[in-house]
Write a protein that holds these residues in place. Structure first.
Motif, PDB file in Angstrom:
ATOM      1  N   MET A 129      38.490  37.019  36.756  1.00 50.94           N
ATOM      2  CA  MET A 129      39.340  38.128  37.136  1.00 50.94           C
ATOM      3  C   MET A 129      39.408  38.179  38.663  1.00 50.94           C
ATOM      4  SD  MET A 129      38.880  42.137  36.034  1.00 50.94           S
ATOM      5  CE  MET A 129      38.759  41.702  34.316  1.00 50.94           C
ATOM      6  N   HIS A 130      40.617  38.401  39.162  1.00 59.73           N
ATOM      7  CA  HIS A 130      40.831  38.499  40.605  1.00 59.73           C
ATOM      8  C   HIS A 130      41.357  39.891  40.929  1.00 59.73           C
ATOM      9  CE1 HIS A 130      41.823  37.350  44.679  1.00 59.73           C
ATOM     10  NE2 HIS A 130      43.006  37.907  44.498  1.00 59.73           N
ATOM     11  N   ILE A 131      40.793  40.495  41.972  1.00 61.79           N
ATOM     12  CA  ILE A 131      41.200  41.839  42.394  1.00 61.79           C
ATOM     13  C   ILE A 131      41.809  41.740  43.787  1.00 61.79           C
ATOM     14  CG2 ILE A 131      40.445  44.191  42.871  1.00 61.79           C
ATOM     15  CD1 ILE A 131      37.926  43.474  41.146  1.00 61.79           C
ATOM     16  N   ASP A 132      42.992  42.302  43.949  1.00 64.35           N
ATOM     17  CA  ASP A 132      43.650  42.315  45.249  1.00 64.35           C
ATOM     18  C   ASP A 132      43.948  43.757  45.632  1.00 64.35           C
ATOM     19  OD1 ASP A 132      44.949  41.000  47.514  1.00 64.35           O
ATOM     20  OD2 ASP A 132      46.791  41.829  46.657  1.00 64.35           O
ATOM     21  N   ILE A 133      43.573  44.134  46.844  1.00 69.92           N
ATOM     22  CA  ILE A 133      43.863  45.475  47.359  1.00 69.92           C
ATOM     23  C   ILE A 133      44.851  45.324  48.507  1.00 69.92           C
ATOM     24  CG2 ILE A 133      42.921  47.560  48.423  1.00 69.92           C
ATOM     25  CD1 ILE A 133      40.166  46.698  47.256  1.00 69.92           C
ATOM     26  N   GLU A 134      46.015  45.916  48.359  1.00 74.65           N
ATOM     27  CA  GLU A 134      47.021  45.876  49.419  1.00 74.65           C
ATOM     28  C   GLU A 134      46.644  46.928  50.465  1.00 74.65           C
ATOM     29  OE1 GLU A 134      51.219  45.475  48.377  1.00 74.65           O
ATOM     30  OE2 GLU A 134      50.525  45.349  46.286  1.00 74.65           O
ATOM     31  N   LYS A 135      46.066  46.469  51.555  1.00 77.27           N
ATOM     32  CA  LYS A 135      45.565  47.368  52.600  1.00 77.27           C
ATOM     33  C   LYS A 135      46.674  48.190  53.248  1.00 77.27           C
ATOM     34  CE  LYS A 135      41.274  45.986  52.335  1.00 77.27           C
ATOM     35  NZ  LYS A 135      40.175  46.835  51.961  1.00 77.27           N
ATOM     36  N   ASP A 136      47.885  47.634  53.287  1.00 76.12           N
ATOM     37  CA  ASP A 136      49.007  48.359  53.891  1.00 76.12           C
ATOM     38  C   ASP A 136      49.531  49.475  52.986  1.00 76.12           C
ATOM     39  OD1 ASP A 136      48.844  46.672  56.046  1.00 76.12           O
ATOM     40  OD2 ASP A 136      50.454  45.357  55.370  1.00 76.12           O
ATOM     41  N   VAL A 137      49.177  49.423  51.701  1.00 75.89           N
ATOM     42  CA  VAL A 137      49.653  50.405  50.726  1.00 75.89           C
ATOM     43  C   VAL A 137      48.598  51.486  50.470  1.00 75.89           C
ATOM     44  CG1 VAL A 137      50.443  50.705  48.346  1.00 75.89           C
ATOM     45  CG2 VAL A 137      51.156  48.697  49.653  1.00 75.89           C
ATOM     46  N   GLY A 174      30.267  40.692  46.924  1.00 79.42           N
ATOM     47  CA  GLY A 174      29.930  39.973  45.704  1.00 79.42           C
ATOM     48  C   GLY A 174      30.663  40.449  44.472  1.00 79.42           C
ATOM     49  N   ARG A 175      31.609  41.377  44.625  1.00 76.62           N
ATOM     50  CA  ARG A 175      32.314  41.939  43.475  1.00 76.62           C
ATOM     51  C   ARG A 175      33.768  41.487  43.380  1.00 76.62           C
ATOM     52  NH1 ARG A 175      28.990  43.969  39.669  1.00 76.62           N
ATOM     53  NH2 ARG A 175      27.250  44.978  40.682  1.00 76.62           N
ATOM     54  N   ASP A 176      34.131  40.450  44.103  1.00 72.38           N
ATOM     55  CA  ASP A 176      35.530  40.033  44.081  1.00 72.38           C
ATOM     56  C   ASP A 176      35.963  39.462  42.735  1.00 72.38           C
ATOM     57  OD1 ASP A 176      33.944  37.825  44.417  1.00 72.38           O
ATOM     58  OD2 ASP A 176      35.271  36.840  45.839  1.00 72.38           O
ATOM     59  N   GLY A 177      35.007  39.130  41.858  1.00 74.50           N
ATOM     60  CA  GLY A 177      35.352  38.667  40.529  1.00 74.50           C
ATOM     61  C   GLY A 177      35.607  39.802  39.570  1.00 74.50           C
ATOM     62  N   GLY A 178      35.106  40.981  39.873  1.00 74.12           N
ATOM     63  CA  GLY A 178      35.386  42.161  39.081  1.00 74.12           C
ATOM     64  C   GLY A 178      35.019  42.076  37.617  1.00 74.12           C
ATOM     65  N   HIS A 179      33.746  41.963  37.313  1.00 74.35           N
ATOM     66  CA  HIS A 179      33.320  41.848  35.927  1.00 74.35           C
ATOM     67  C   HIS A 179      33.087  43.194  35.254  1.00 74.35           C
ATOM     68  CE1 HIS A 179      33.171  37.582  36.371  1.00 74.35           C
ATOM     69  NE2 HIS A 179      32.393  37.702  37.419  1.00 74.35           N
ATOM     70  N   ALA A 196      47.961  50.295  44.759  1.00 74.45           N
ATOM     71  CA  ALA A 196      47.564  49.326  45.780  1.00 74.45           C
ATOM     72  C   ALA A 196      46.644  48.232  45.238  1.00 74.45           C
ATOM     73  CB  ALA A 196      46.867  50.044  46.944  1.00 74.45           C
ATOM     74  N   ILE A 197      46.179  48.388  44.006  1.00 76.24           N
ATOM     75  CA  ILE A 197      45.224  47.427  43.421  1.00 76.24           C
ATOM     76  C   ILE A 197      45.907  46.622  42.323  1.00 76.24           C
ATOM     77  CG2 ILE A 197      43.030  47.164  42.205  1.00 76.24           C
ATOM     78  CD1 ILE A 197      42.265  49.925  43.439  1.00 76.24           C
ATOM     79  N   THR A 198      45.776  45.308  42.436  1.00 73.24           N
ATOM     80  CA  THR A 198      46.299  44.410  41.417  1.00 73.24           C
ATOM     81  C   THR A 198      45.134  43.641  40.818  1.00 73.24           C
ATOM     82  OG1 THR A 198      48.339  44.130  42.684  1.00 73.24           O
ATOM     83  CG2 THR A 198      47.907  42.514  40.956  1.00 73.24           C
ATOM     84  N   VAL A 199      45.072  43.599  39.494  1.00 72.81           N
ATOM     85  CA  VAL A 199      44.034  42.856  38.798  1.00 72.81           C
ATOM     86  C   VAL A 199      44.720  41.755  37.988  1.00 72.81           C
ATOM     87  CG1 VAL A 199      42.149  42.977  37.142  1.00 72.81           C
ATOM     88  CG2 VAL A 199      42.615  44.929  38.629  1.00 72.81           C
ATOM     89  N   SER A 200      44.274  40.524  38.188  1.00 74.88           N
ATOM     90  CA  SER A 200      44.865  39.415  37.434  1.00 74.88           C
ATOM     91  C   SER A 200      43.770  38.509  36.917  1.00 74.88           C
ATOM     92  CB  SER A 200      45.836  38.637  38.320  1.00 74.88           C
ATOM     93  OG  SER A 200      45.167  38.150  39.471  1.00 74.88           O
ATOM     94  N   GLU A 201      44.084  37.795  35.870  1.00 78.63           N
ATOM     95  CA  GLU A 201      43.152  36.825  35.313  1.00 78.63           C
ATOM     96  C   GLU A 201      43.208  35.565  36.160  1.00 78.63           C
ATOM     97  OE1 GLU A 201      41.017  37.473  32.861  1.00 78.63           O
ATOM     98  OE2 GLU A 201      41.875  39.483  32.777  1.00 78.63           O
ATOM     99  N   THR A 202      42.065  34.979  36.431  1.00 78.26           N
ATOM    100  CA  THR A 202      42.034  33.719  37.158  1.00 78.26           C
ATOM    101  C   THR A 202      42.177  32.589  36.150  1.00 78.26           C
ATOM    102  OG1 THR A 202      39.620  33.716  37.047  1.00 78.26           O
ATOM    103  CG2 THR A 202      40.632  34.551  39.061  1.00 78.26           C
ATOM    104  N   VAL A 203      42.933  31.605  36.520  1.00 76.09           N
ATOM    105  CA  VAL A 203      43.156  30.458  35.649  1.00 76.09           C
ATOM    106  C   VAL A 203      42.382  29.284  36.198  1.00 76.09           C
ATOM    107  CG1 VAL A 203      44.888  28.933  34.675  1.00 76.09           C
ATOM    108  CG2 VAL A 203      45.434  31.337  35.076  1.00 76.09           C
TER     109      VAL A 203
END
Length: 65
Positions: free
Chosen positions: A1-9, A37-42, A57-64
């Motif tokens: 799992m990948h977590i992205d935080i849009e800092k501008d949003v 250490g939490r960038d994998g978001g388990h 502002a937060i996007t969660v996606s599955e890593t392939v």
């Protein structure tokens, strides 16, 4: 799992840190950031934290692999 935080949003509402405090925190300026250490978001609450963000502002996606 990948977590992205849009800092501008991010507006610093802190809902992510309230919902998933084992993954999210707020920086010195009050904006959302991942704990080291939490960038994998388990945590099972990561997706709920993303839904709780009032500005999406937060996007969660599955890593392939």
């Amino acid at each position: 799992m990948h977590i992205d935080i849009e800092k501008d949003v991010c507006i610093g509402a802190g809902q992510c840190a309230l919902v998933a405090p084992d993954v999210f925190t707020q920086d010195d300026d009050g904006f959302s950031t991942l704990l080291p250490g939490r960038d994998g978001g388990h945590s099972p609450l990561v997706r709920e934290a993303a839904r709780a963000c009032p500005v999406r502002a937060i996007t969660v996606s599955e890593t392939v692999s």
